[in-house]
Design a protein around this motif. Structure first.
Motif, PDB file in Angstrom:
ATOM      1  N   UNK A   1      10.295   4.052   2.905  1.00 51.83           N
ATOM      2  CA  UNK A   1      10.423   5.328   2.736  1.00 51.83           C
ATOM      3  C   UNK A   1      10.361   6.126   4.031  1.00 51.83           C
ATOM      4  N   UNK A   2       9.675   5.452   5.335  1.00 47.73           N
ATOM      5  CA  UNK A   2       9.418   6.328   6.552  1.00 47.73           C
ATOM      6  C   UNK A   2      10.962   6.439   6.818  1.00 47.73           C
TER       7      UNK A   2
ATOM      8  N   UNK B   1       0.837  -1.248  -0.023  1.00 47.12           N
ATOM      9  CA  UNK B   1      -0.002  -0.056  -0.095  1.00 47.12           C
ATOM     10  C   UNK B   1       0.855   1.530   0.100  1.00 47.12           C
ATOM     11  N   UNK B   2       2.036   1.224   0.564  1.00 44.14           N
ATOM     12  CA  UNK B   2       2.736   2.567   0.822  1.00 44.14           C
ATOM     13  C   UNK B   2       4.080   2.467   1.517  1.00 44.14           C
ATOM     14  N   UNK B   3       4.858   1.281   1.547  1.00 40.95           N
ATOM     15  CA  UNK B   3       5.965   1.298   2.275  1.00 40.95           C
ATOM     16  C   UNK B   3       7.130   2.127   1.495  1.00 40.95           C
ATOM     17  N   UNK B   4       7.346   1.755   0.029  1.00 37.97           N
ATOM     18  CA  UNK B   4       8.169   2.421  -0.655  1.00 37.97           C
ATOM     19  C   UNK B   4       9.671   2.073  -0.084  1.00 37.97           C
TER      20      UNK B   4
ATOM     21  N   UNK C   1       5.188   9.014   8.036  1.00 35.16           N
ATOM     22  CA  UNK C   1       6.474   9.740   7.381  1.00 35.16           C
ATOM     23  C   UNK C   1       6.807   8.947   6.002  1.00 35.16           C
ATOM     24  N   UNK C   2       6.112   8.147   5.388  1.00 37.40           N
ATOM     25  CA  UNK C   2       6.535   7.260   4.336  1.00 37.40           C
ATOM     26  C   UNK C   2       6.353   7.802   3.045  1.00 37.40           C
ATOM     27  N   UNK C   3       6.586   9.293   3.117  1.00 35.70           N
ATOM     28  CA  UNK C   3       6.425  10.264   1.806  1.00 35.70           C
ATOM     29  C   UNK C   3       6.940  11.739   2.050  1.00 35.70           C
ATOM     30  N   UNK C   4       7.764  11.921   1.338  1.00 39.98           N
ATOM     31  CA  UNK C   4       8.520  13.320   1.607  1.00 39.98           C
ATOM     32  C   UNK C   4       7.486  14.528   1.702  1.00 39.98           C
ATOM     33  N   UNK C   5       6.834  14.377   0.440  1.00 41.12           N
ATOM     34  CA  UNK C   5       5.634  15.341   0.537  1.00 41.12           C
ATOM     35  C   UNK C   5       4.787  15.564   1.559  1.00 41.12           C
ATOM     36  N   UNK C   6       4.412  14.242   2.312  1.00 46.16           N
ATOM     37  CA  UNK C   6       3.492  14.264   3.324  1.00 46.16           C
ATOM     38  C   UNK C   6       4.129  14.793   4.617  1.00 46.16           C
ATOM     39  N   UNK C   7       5.545  14.653   4.471  1.00 50.52           N
ATOM     40  CA  UNK C   7       6.426  15.489   5.686  1.00 50.52           C
ATOM     41  C   UNK C   7       6.350  16.778   5.512  1.00 50.52           C
TER      42      UNK C   7
END
Length: 490
Positions: free
Chosen positions: A325-326, A42-45, A76-82
């Motif tokens: 990605x987190x 789903x979103x680990x990256x 925090x698994x997205x720089x844009x989300x951070x």
């Protein structure tokens, strides 16, 4: 009217105002490997085995064996989300954190009635006390040494209480009141404090704080030389939020806890006591680490005896997938800040931006965007690379690019290697240096000539910048600039 202090719940409330950034599910999930296995898709990256992707933060509301506890992963698994959570443009988060380090806002201590972290208290003296039943710590894989606390901020102090610090370590639940904690040798201030207590043969009081505002979690990952011994990184979070982090006295230990954490474990790092990390599984594995491989179980991790678990009502257990990605956000953005801090002092104006991409797990690789004013600046880009290595010893690869390259687009970065790079003159190899022991290639059997002990590495500089006197021969095709291009998509 005063604003509510920042904590995890306030961040999640704000995040839900942005479509696609948060998803909650009531579908039952097993915390043993299944939860991480689901989020992998789903979103680990990051460096997680493919297939994976960037996706929303995920809240699991129905975790088997832990009624009343939710588990959050991928925050925090997205720089844009951070960037959204910090209210800052994501491209320049490194400089934003650099500014926060330079102007910290110190934490403050609040009274017990202002500390939701202590709404529910379980003491080790209770007959039914068992951290394995109280703390919904997932395992990343079926081969992990046990359930791990992967994003617990450890708060500790020197023996004379003159210095305090926060760091993040992997901690495995070993028994009903016992944690194994891996403190990597060198550089971690909690380790320095623990060594001081151990020399005196005294247990060291600590609190382990879980479920926090990401400003605290990311700020806590700064390391020397950016934050030297005695610098409490909670000041970084205070600067990000322009409000001090609130602390509260522990209920069973003489140490501070973060007053708005979801879970807090209190206890002592025991002196001169060690245990086998995978004593309950004997798999030989710890958990997946940021390079994308399973970490080896340590035969002698330090021991924490837990004296209490406190939590909020309807608590949120926060977890991360080791290679996701987190980790890139947690380790990479502070590393960018550290590099920018040093190069800005040594060669001001020559490094426009820095990015530590997922391919290096946030630690092993950095991309530097270089500005050259004239022919006298030729070579300054390689000086910048050497400064990056000195700012962060765990860095392995530096890629240098020009200002017209988008450092956040790996296709654009690799394009420079195909059109602005010649391997016989644009590679620098620096053998026999210290690096990160979790890189599995850093062992004598892999390179017996330059690696004498585990954790040594050859380091690499890839210079993809155009020589200044040839700049006019490398101008990219110039397309018409159209400001209102989005109207054609409506």
């Amino acid at each position: 009217m005063a604003k509510a202090p920042y904590d995890l719940r306030k961040v999640l409330d704000e995040l839900q105002q942005h479509p696609g950034q948060y998803h909650a599910t009531d579908v039952p999930v097993d915390p043993n490997a299944e939860l991480s296995g689901v989020y992998r898709y789903i979103g680990a990256g990051g460096t997680v085995e493919r297939p994976t992707q960037e996706g929303p933060a995920m809240m699991f509301n129905n975790v088997k064996g832990f009624p009343g506890t939710r588990v959050l992963t991928g925050l925090m698994a997205s720089r844009k989300r951070v960037g959204l959570m910090f209210h800052h443009e994501y491209h320049t988060l490194g400089q934003f954190l650099n500014d926060a380090v330079a102007s910290p806002v110190d934490p403050v201590t609040v009274s017990e009635d202002h500390a939701p972290a202590h709404e529910v208290i379980h003491r080790a003296t209770d007959a039914d006390f068992d951290i394995r039943k109280l703390v919904a710590a997932p395992t990343n894989t079926e081969y992990d040494a046990g359930p791990y606390i992967t994003v617990g901020v450890v708060y500790g102090s020197s023996m004379d209480k003159s210095k305090s610090d926060v760091t993040i370590h992997r901690m495995v639940l070993e028994d009903k009141d016992t944690l194994g904690i891996y403190i990597m040798p060198g550089g971690r201030h909690i380790g320095a404090f623990a060594a001081e207590y151990e020399a005196a043969n005294k247990p060291m009081p600590v609190t382990i704080n879980i479920g926090l505002d990401p400003a605290i979690t990311i700020g806590a990952t700064f390391e020397p030389p950016t934050t030297p011994l005695g610098y409490n990184e909670l000041g970084v979070a205070g600067a990000i939020r322009q409000a001090p982090v609130e602390l509260v006295d522990g209920v069973t230990v003489d140490e501070k806890a973060i007053a708005r954490s979801e879970f807090t474990l209190e206890g002592y790092i025991m002196p001169n006591e060690r245990m086998q990390e995978d004593i309950n599984t004997n798999t030989g594995k710890a958990m997946p680490e940021f390079p994308g491989y399973d970490g080896d179980a340590n035969p002698a991790v330090q021991v924490i005896k837990v004296t209490a678990v406190t939590h909020r009502q309807d608590p949120i257990m926060q977890s991360v997938i080791g290679p996701s990605e987190e980790h890139v956000s947690m380790a990479g953005i502070p590393t960018e800040a550290s590099i920018l801090s040093l190069v800005n002092r040594a060669i001001p104006g020559k490094v426009k931006n820095v990015y530590n991409p997922p391919a290096g797990g946030g630690k092993l690789m950095t991309i530097m965007q270089i500005h050259k004013d004239n022919e006298a600046d030729e070579g300054i880009q390689r000086q910048a690379a050497l400064l990056a290595f000195s700012a962060f010893k765990e860095l392995k690869t530096v890629i240098l690019v020009d200002e017209d390259v988008d450092i956040f687009d790996m296709n654009d970065v690799i394009w420079t290697m195909n059109t602005r790079f010649q391997a016989d003159q644009d590679l620098m190899v620096l053998p026999g240096m210290r690096n990160h022991p979790l890189d599995p290639s850093e062992r004598p059997g892999y390179d017996p000539k330059s690696i004498r002990t585990r954790g040594m590495s050859s380091k690499l500089v890839i210079d993809g910048t155009v020589p200044y006197d040839m700049k006019d021969q490398f101008e990219r095709a110039q397309f018409m600039k159209v400001d209102d291009w989005e109207k054609y998509l409506k």
